[in-house]
Design a protein around this motif. Structure first.
Motif, PDB file in Angstrom:
ATOM      1  N   ILE A 293       7.848   1.296   5.246  1.00 17.00           N
ATOM      2  CA  ILE A 293       8.185   0.573   6.865  1.00 17.00           C
ATOM      3  C   ILE A 293       7.683  -1.377   6.799  1.00 17.00           C
ATOM      4  O   ILE A 293       7.468  -1.601   5.519  1.00 17.00           O
ATOM      5  CB  ILE A 293       6.503   0.664   7.921  1.00 17.00           C
ATOM      6  N   ILE A 294       8.949  -1.806   7.569  1.00 14.75           N
ATOM      7  CA  ILE A 294       9.414  -2.942   6.677  1.00 14.75           C
ATOM      8  C   ILE A 294      10.237  -3.711   8.153  1.00 14.75           C
ATOM      9  O   ILE A 294       9.778  -3.391   9.308  1.00 14.75           O
ATOM     10  CB  ILE A 294      10.608  -2.642   6.230  1.00 14.75           C
TER      11      ILE A 294
ATOM     12  N   ASP B 118      -4.595   2.137   6.824  1.00 13.43           N
ATOM     13  CA  ASP B 118      -4.525   1.162   7.902  1.00 13.43           C
ATOM     14  C   ASP B 118      -4.354   0.019   8.184  1.00 13.43           C
ATOM     15  O   ASP B 118      -4.141  -0.912   6.494  1.00 13.43           O
ATOM     16  CB  ASP B 118      -6.564   1.223   8.182  1.00 13.43           C
ATOM     17  N   THR B 119      -3.589  -0.646   8.840  1.00 12.44           N
ATOM     18  CA  THR B 119      -3.279  -1.926   8.735  1.00 12.44           C
ATOM     19  C   THR B 119      -3.553  -3.222   9.931  1.00 12.44           C
ATOM     20  O   THR B 119      -4.229  -2.972  10.319  1.00 12.44           O
ATOM     21  CB  THR B 119      -1.543  -1.728   9.013  1.00 12.44           C
ATOM     22  N   PRO B 120      -3.349  -4.364   9.253  1.00 11.10           N
ATOM     23  CA  PRO B 120      -4.052  -5.263  10.242  1.00 11.10           C
ATOM     24  C   PRO B 120      -3.442  -5.187  11.640  1.00 11.10           C
ATOM     25  O   PRO B 120      -2.036  -4.627  11.638  1.00 11.10           O
ATOM     26  CB  PRO B 120      -4.004  -6.520   9.380  1.00 11.10           C
ATOM     27  N   GLY B 121      -4.247  -5.626  12.322  1.00 10.00           N
ATOM     28  CA  GLY B 121      -3.405  -6.125  14.674  1.00 10.00           C
ATOM     29  C   GLY B 121      -2.325  -5.881  13.906  1.00 10.00           C
ATOM     30  O   GLY B 121      -2.115  -7.568  13.442  1.00 10.00           O
ATOM     31  N   ILE B 122      -1.078  -5.935  14.726  1.00 14.78           N
ATOM     32  CA  ILE B 122       0.491  -6.867  15.077  1.00 14.78           C
ATOM     33  C   ILE B 122       0.599  -6.974  15.395  1.00 14.78           C
ATOM     34  O   ILE B 122       0.613  -6.236  16.899  1.00 14.78           O
ATOM     35  CB  ILE B 122       1.169  -5.354  13.931  1.00 14.78           C
TER      36      ILE B 122
ATOM     37  N   ALA C 184       4.424  -0.243   4.141  1.00 15.45           N
ATOM     38  CA  ALA C 184       3.651   0.734   3.817  1.00 15.45           C
ATOM     39  C   ALA C 184       4.694   1.195   2.990  1.00 15.45           C
ATOM     40  O   ALA C 184       6.003   1.188   3.795  1.00 15.45           O
ATOM     41  CB  ALA C 184       2.244   1.907   4.320  1.00 15.45           C
ATOM     42  N   ALA C 185       4.292   1.989   1.744  1.00 20.58           N
ATOM     43  CA  ALA C 185       5.988   2.630   1.403  1.00 20.58           C
ATOM     44  C   ALA C 185       5.093   4.254   0.500  1.00 20.58           C
ATOM     45  O   ALA C 185       4.091   4.427   0.995  1.00 20.58           O
ATOM     46  CB  ALA C 185       5.923   2.278   0.099  1.00 20.58           C
TER      47      ALA C 185
ATOM     48  N   VAL D  30       1.083  -1.216   0.364  1.00 18.10           N
ATOM     49  CA  VAL D  30       0.534  -0.188   0.392  1.00 18.10           C
ATOM     50  C   VAL D  30       0.689   0.942  -0.087  1.00 18.10           C
ATOM     51  O   VAL D  30       1.777   1.019   1.001  1.00 18.10           O
ATOM     52  CB  VAL D  30      -0.921   0.413   1.254  1.00 18.10           C
ATOM     53  N   GLY D  31       0.463   2.056  -0.879  1.00 16.08           N
ATOM     54  CA  GLY D  31       1.425   3.175  -0.581  1.00 16.08           C
ATOM     55  C   GLY D  31       2.789   3.631  -1.867  1.00 16.08           C
ATOM     56  O   GLY D  31       3.339   4.717  -2.352  1.00 16.08           O
ATOM     57  N   ASP D  32       2.419   2.086  -2.625  1.00 19.63           N
ATOM     58  CA  ASP D  32       3.609   2.017  -3.439  1.00 19.63           C
ATOM     59  C   ASP D  32       2.928   2.731  -5.031  1.00 19.63           C
ATOM     60  O   ASP D  32       1.741   2.942  -5.083  1.00 19.63           O
ATOM     61  CB  ASP D  32       3.312   0.644  -3.679  1.00 19.63           C
TER      62      ASP D  32
END
Length: 291
Positions: A56-57, A215-219, A71-72, A30-32
């Protein structure tokens, strides 16, 4: 996929992408920004990924030699945490912040659910606020269900990656920001005091034409990826500043004599929790080790 003219289309990845030698479970994030090719049958293929400004990796779950790109091309990261129900550990916070430092992405901390905190929780929230503000991170204390304009200045005009554990209120916060239900909210497991996953994939939402939230899945955990042992101290702002006073320029702040960092921990000028997180990341650098 969002096109430059504002249209949204479905697109598929074509071929195998190799991005600067990084082995990733999701080569397109996402963001690419990508190049696409449309076939006569209307099928759209992603044929190339444009150079990333940043990303972010983290280490991919159960795949110690592979990475997962959250995301990028983001302007900042907003890490949403809770002092209780569920509790976010300082180790998780510090690992995430260190990764932001490593990839030169500004980060802010948002402490959610302050409307649910008792006196002990409130004291912990105030401590975390003072700790991370003193290091140099913006900290916001909010109740996502009663949110006013506390985050307007933080988010306006930027693309923000929103991340955190399941159950900390990411979906609730997004729904409040948009004034409508954008994502499904979940409940907290009584057995483990953990959030139940409601977001299954990352998605970008636009608050305004120039303001987006990813928004990202919970980590559950945050394994660092491709950090070198001698660089870890650079990703802790206060440790890096203090290390200039160590006797040895290559001090690892573990057992060397005249270490200014360990002395600062002993005198509470560096928080013990931050030093423990630093040692934890040093452990990640050991061959074959994953936390």
């Amino acid at each position: 996929m969002l096109l430059s003219d504002g249209r949204t289309i479905d697109a598929h990845v074509k071929g195998n992408f190799r991005i600067k030698g990084i082995r990733s479970t999701n080569p397109v994030a996402v963001g690419d920004r990508v190049e696409i090719e449309q076939l006569a049958d209307g099928t759209n293929w992603i044929t190339a990924i444009c150079d990333r400004r940043n990303y972010i990796i983290r280490r991919a779950t159960n795949l110690s030699k592979q990475s997962h790109i959250l995301a990028a091309n983001v302007d900042q990261v907003a890490l949403l945490v809770t002092v209780n129900h569920p509790k976010t550990s300082t180790t998780f916070i510090d690992r995430f912040l260190a990764t932001c430092e490593a990839y030169r992405v500004p980060a802010a901390l948002i402490i959610n659910k302050i409307d649910l905190y008792d006196a002990d929780d409130q004291a912990e929230q105030e401590y975390l606020t003072l700790l991370y503000q003193s290091i140099g991170y913006p900290v916001y204390a909010i109740a996502a269900t009663q949110l006013g304009n506390e985050l307007d200045e933080l988010l306006r005009g930027k693309t923000t990656l929103l991340s955190g554990h399941s159950g900390v209120g990411k979906s609730t916060l997004l729904n409040t920001l948009f004034g409508e239900e954008k994502t499904r909210t979940g409940t907290i497991s009584d057995a483990h005091d953990r959030g139940m996953h409601t977001t299954t994939f990352s998605e970008m939402y636009f608050l305004a034409p120039d303001t987006a939230v990813i928004d990202t899945p919970g980590i559950k955990g945050f394994g660092t990826f491709d950090m070198k042992r001698e660089e870890v101290g650079h990703y802790f702002k206060e440790i890096f500043r203090t290390s200039a006073q160590c006797r040895f320029g290559n001090c690892t702040h573990t057992n060397e004599p005249d270490c200014a960092v360990r002395a600062a921990v002993d005198t509470a000028h560096i928080a013990p929790s931050r030093y423990e997180s630093y040692l934890s990341l040093l452990g990640d650098c050991e061959e074959g080790k994953y936390r």
